[in-house]
Design a protein around this motif. Structure first.
Motif, PDB file in Angstrom:
ATOM      1  N   LEU A 134       0.823  -1.201   0.000  1.00 25.38           N
ATOM      2  CA  LEU A 134       0.000   0.000   0.000  1.00 25.38           C
ATOM      3  C   LEU A 134       0.863   1.259   0.000  1.00 25.38           C
ATOM      4  O   LEU A 134       0.518   2.269  -0.635  1.00 25.38           O
ATOM      5  N   ARG A 138       0.600   4.178  -2.727  1.00 28.07           N
ATOM      6  CA  ARG A 138       0.301   5.554  -2.283  1.00 28.07           C
ATOM      7  C   ARG A 138       1.384   6.511  -2.729  1.00 28.07           C
ATOM      8  O   ARG A 138       1.100   7.672  -3.080  1.00 28.07           O
ATOM      9  N   ARG A 139       2.630   6.072  -2.753  1.00 24.22           N
ATOM     10  CA  ARG A 139       3.721   6.922  -3.227  1.00 24.22           C
ATOM     11  C   ARG A 139       3.551   7.235  -4.715  1.00 24.22           C
ATOM     12  O   ARG A 139       3.733   8.379  -5.149  1.00 24.22           O
ATOM     13  N   LEU A 141       0.722   7.211  -6.346  1.00 23.36           N
ATOM     14  CA  LEU A 141      -0.425   8.105  -6.440  1.00 23.36           C
ATOM     15  C   LEU A 141      -0.020   9.529  -6.107  1.00 23.36           C
ATOM     16  O   LEU A 141      -0.442  10.483  -6.777  1.00 23.36           O
ATOM     17  N   ASN A 142       0.809   9.696  -5.092  1.00 23.03           N
ATOM     18  CA  ASN A 142       1.248  11.028  -4.707  1.00 23.03           C
ATOM     19  C   ASN A 142       2.086  11.675  -5.810  1.00 23.03           C
ATOM     20  O   ASN A 142       1.949  12.867  -6.094  1.00 23.03           O
ATOM     21  N   SER A 330      -5.195   6.441  -8.425  1.00 23.96           N
ATOM     22  CA  SER A 330      -6.093   6.562  -7.278  1.00 23.96           C
ATOM     23  C   SER A 330      -6.989   5.335  -7.161  1.00 23.96           C
ATOM     24  O   SER A 330      -7.216   4.817  -6.060  1.00 23.96           O
ATOM     25  N   TYR A 333      -4.993   2.409  -5.904  1.00 28.31           N
ATOM     26  CA  TYR A 333      -4.712   2.543  -4.475  1.00 28.31           C
ATOM     27  C   TYR A 333      -5.947   2.216  -3.636  1.00 28.31           C
ATOM     28  O   TYR A 333      -5.871   1.461  -2.670  1.00 28.31           O
ATOM     29  N   ARG A 334      -7.095   2.786  -4.025  1.00 27.77           N
ATOM     30  CA  ARG A 334      -8.319   2.527  -3.257  1.00 27.77           C
ATOM     31  C   ARG A 334      -8.704   1.057  -3.311  1.00 27.77           C
ATOM     32  O   ARG A 334      -9.085   0.466  -2.290  1.00 27.77           O
ATOM     33  N   LYS A 337      -6.313  -0.961  -1.212  1.00 25.60           N
ATOM     34  CA  LYS A 337      -6.568  -0.718   0.214  1.00 25.60           C
ATOM     35  C   LYS A 337      -7.787  -1.492   0.682  1.00 25.60           C
ATOM     36  O   LYS A 337      -7.763  -2.146   1.738  1.00 25.60           O
ATOM     37  N   TYR A 470      -2.530   1.674   7.910  1.00 27.79           N
ATOM     38  CA  TYR A 470      -2.954   1.988   6.544  1.00 27.79           C
ATOM     39  C   TYR A 470      -3.442   3.437   6.461  1.00 27.79           C
ATOM     40  O   TYR A 470      -3.179   4.138   5.476  1.00 27.79           O
ATOM     41  N   ASP A 474      -2.007   7.422   4.463  1.00 27.68           N
ATOM     42  CA  ASP A 474      -2.707   8.571   3.888  1.00 27.68           C
ATOM     43  C   ASP A 474      -2.256   9.870   4.547  1.00 27.68           C
ATOM     44  O   ASP A 474      -2.167  10.914   3.883  1.00 27.68           O
ATOM     45  N   GLU A 479      -3.648  14.104   0.513  1.00 29.57           N
ATOM     46  CA  GLU A 479      -4.172  14.499  -0.782  1.00 29.57           C
ATOM     47  C   GLU A 479      -4.342  16.012  -0.850  1.00 29.57           C
ATOM     48  O   GLU A 479      -4.509  16.687   0.171  1.00 29.57           O
TER      49      GLU A 479
END
Length: 487
Positions: A134, A138-139, A141-142, A330, A333-334, A337, A470, A474, A479
């Motif tokens: 995850l 997330r990285r 996505l960022n 995104s 990631y969602r 998760k 988790y 975030d 975001e």
């Protein structure tokens, strides 16, 4: 006649007695140890008749002190029954002991003490692997979000990207197809007048011009004209000149088609050269209204195709691609998760169900153990009571024999006739094989059940901790406000 009838009735009675006899000298019962049926045993051994016969012979002697041979036979038959009952008792004890052994508490204790902590460790390891996965998503996505935000900032874009869905794409392609078909049909009708091939010749020319007109207009709107929306002055100028070039091309193309229509089919000259000559010398010298209609229809369809290409994607080149990449990252990631949390939830539920099942299994086995121990003790008590019944049955059988013997004697009966027979008891196995075994088992079960409860709570705690970590991911990569509004 009466004598024959009595003999016949006697024979029938004997048959009836034969049919009514039991196959064994026991009273019918569902108990493990069957009680001796004194009356049946007495008849089988014919004790009353044999006692009378020996009494009439003054046997046994009045001074006798030990049992005679008939009495010995009675005792031997009951002793044999006692031995049979003892064998049944030992067999039942073996069955109970085998069932107690099959409960196999120690093996279950060992498995639970080893498996329960391992389940907690496996859960923690699974949560750690999910956290790493995850974190990587997330990285990414960022990074995608940062790239998109930088693009919006550099190009001063405040609106969301206009993304084309499959439905919109099909609708726009369908519009192009409809334009193409209509233009071919309309132009084919207009051009059939000036074409030697008639309607077929007109349709062939119209097909070529319509395809070029629609496709080129769409491609001009799809790429070069969209440059007008860019902030860069050079790109904006390129887009503006592309628009002017497109308009010039559309006007020239449709004027050429209109001039082709006005060339008579009987002129023995090259139609293409004549149309090009008229286009260069007198481009707007069209003499028929239908020619102007042909020009106008072609120009309108060209503009519609260009607008369709211009709006096919987001007008700002490159913005829609960044938006799609961000949305894809995104969504991944969602989805990851949700799947990881659901996977941990499933593992937690499986572990909890397994531990609760193990706890219930121990409780059931403990109840079965207690029931088996009680039944084992009850079996021993029944064997004791059965030996007493054998003793009473033996004395009853001896009493039948002795009473018949007394009545037939003329001399006093031996003195031992008044003494009851005492059966030698077979010792029983102890009810508890080990007096401390039940208490040790109780303590062990309670310890293991406490361990299961502790480990189940640890699994739930690990699940909560994993979900918390988790969420911390975030917080580590927050975001943007625009992304929050989008989600």
């Amino acid at each position: 006649m009466n004598e024959k009838a009595s003999r016949r009735h006697a024979a029938i009675s004997r048959l009836r007695e034969l049919f009514g006899q039991a196959p064994h000298p026991y009273r019918p019962s569902t108990q493990i140890f069957l009680d001796l049926d004194v009356e049946q045993a007495s008849r089988n051994q014919d004790l009353a008749q044999r006692g009378a016969e020996r009494g009439s012979s003054e046997r046994p002697d009045a001074n006798a002190t030990v049992l005679d041979d008939i009495e010995h036979q009675v005792v031997e038959s009951t002793e044999s029954h006692k031995q049979t009952a003892h064998a049944i008792y030992l067999e039942q004890l073996h069955t109970y002991d085998a069932r107690l052994t099959a409960l196999n508490f120690e093996e279950r204790f060992a498995i639970i003490r080893q498996a329960a902590p391992e389940a907690v460790g496996d859960f923690a390891a699974e949560a750690s692997m999910g956290r790493d996965e995850l974190f990587e998503l997330r990285r990414r996505l960022n990074e995608s979000e940062a790239e998109r935000e930088d693009f919006r900032k550099r190009h001063k874009i405040a609106r969301p990207a206009r993304l084309s869905t499959i439905g919109k794409v099909l609708l726009k392609l369908g519009l192009l197809a409809v334009l193409f078909v209509i233009e071919v049909a309309v132009n084919g009708g207009f051009l059939s007048k000036s074409n030697q091939g008639g309607i077929l010749g007109g349709l062939s020319v119209a097909f070529v011009f319509a395809a070029f007109n629609i496709i080129v207009s769409f491609l001009c709107g799809l790429t070069p004209i969209r440059l007008m929306y860019r902030r860069n002055i050079i790109y904006k100028a390129m887009g503006f000149f592309s628009l002017l070039a497109y308009l010039a091309l559309a006007v020239v193309l449709n004027l050429a088609l209109a001039h082709i229509r006005e060339i008579p089919p009987d002129v023995l000259i090259d139609v293409d050269r004549e149309a090009l000559k008229r286009l260069l010398e007198t481009p707007f010298a069209l003499h028929e209204i239908q020619s102007w209609l042909l020009f106008g229809i072609g120009l309108v369809f060209s503009i519609i195709a260009m607008a369709d290409g211009l709006l096919f994607f987001d007008p700002y080149i490159g913005y829609a691609g960044l938006e799609r990449r961000w949305q894809s990252a995104s969504a991944r990631y969602r989805t990851a998760k949700e799947e990881l949390i659901q996977q941990l939830r499933d593992i937690r539920n499986d572990a909890s169900d397994a531990m609760n099942g193990a706890e219930r299994d121990l409780a059931i086995r403990r109840s079965e153990y207690d029931a088996l121990m009680v039944a084992r003790g009850r079996l021993s008590q029944r064997f004791i009571e059965h030996q007493s019944q054998i003793e009473r049955a033996t004395n009853a059988l001896l009493q039948v024999y002795r009473e018949a013997n007394r009545r037939a004697r003329s001399t006093p009966a031996p003195a031992y006739f008044d003494r009851p027979y005492v059966l030698e008891r077979t010792p029983i196995e102890p009810a508890n094989r080990d007096p401390d075994e039940r208490e040790r088992l109780r303590r062990s079960i309670e310890e293991v059940q406490d361990l299961l409860k502790t480990q189940a709570e640890a699994v739930h705690g690990s699940f909560d901790a994993a979900v918390k970590t988790y969420r911390e991911i975030d917080e580590l990569f927050p975001e943007s406000s625009y992304a929050k509004n989008q989600t």
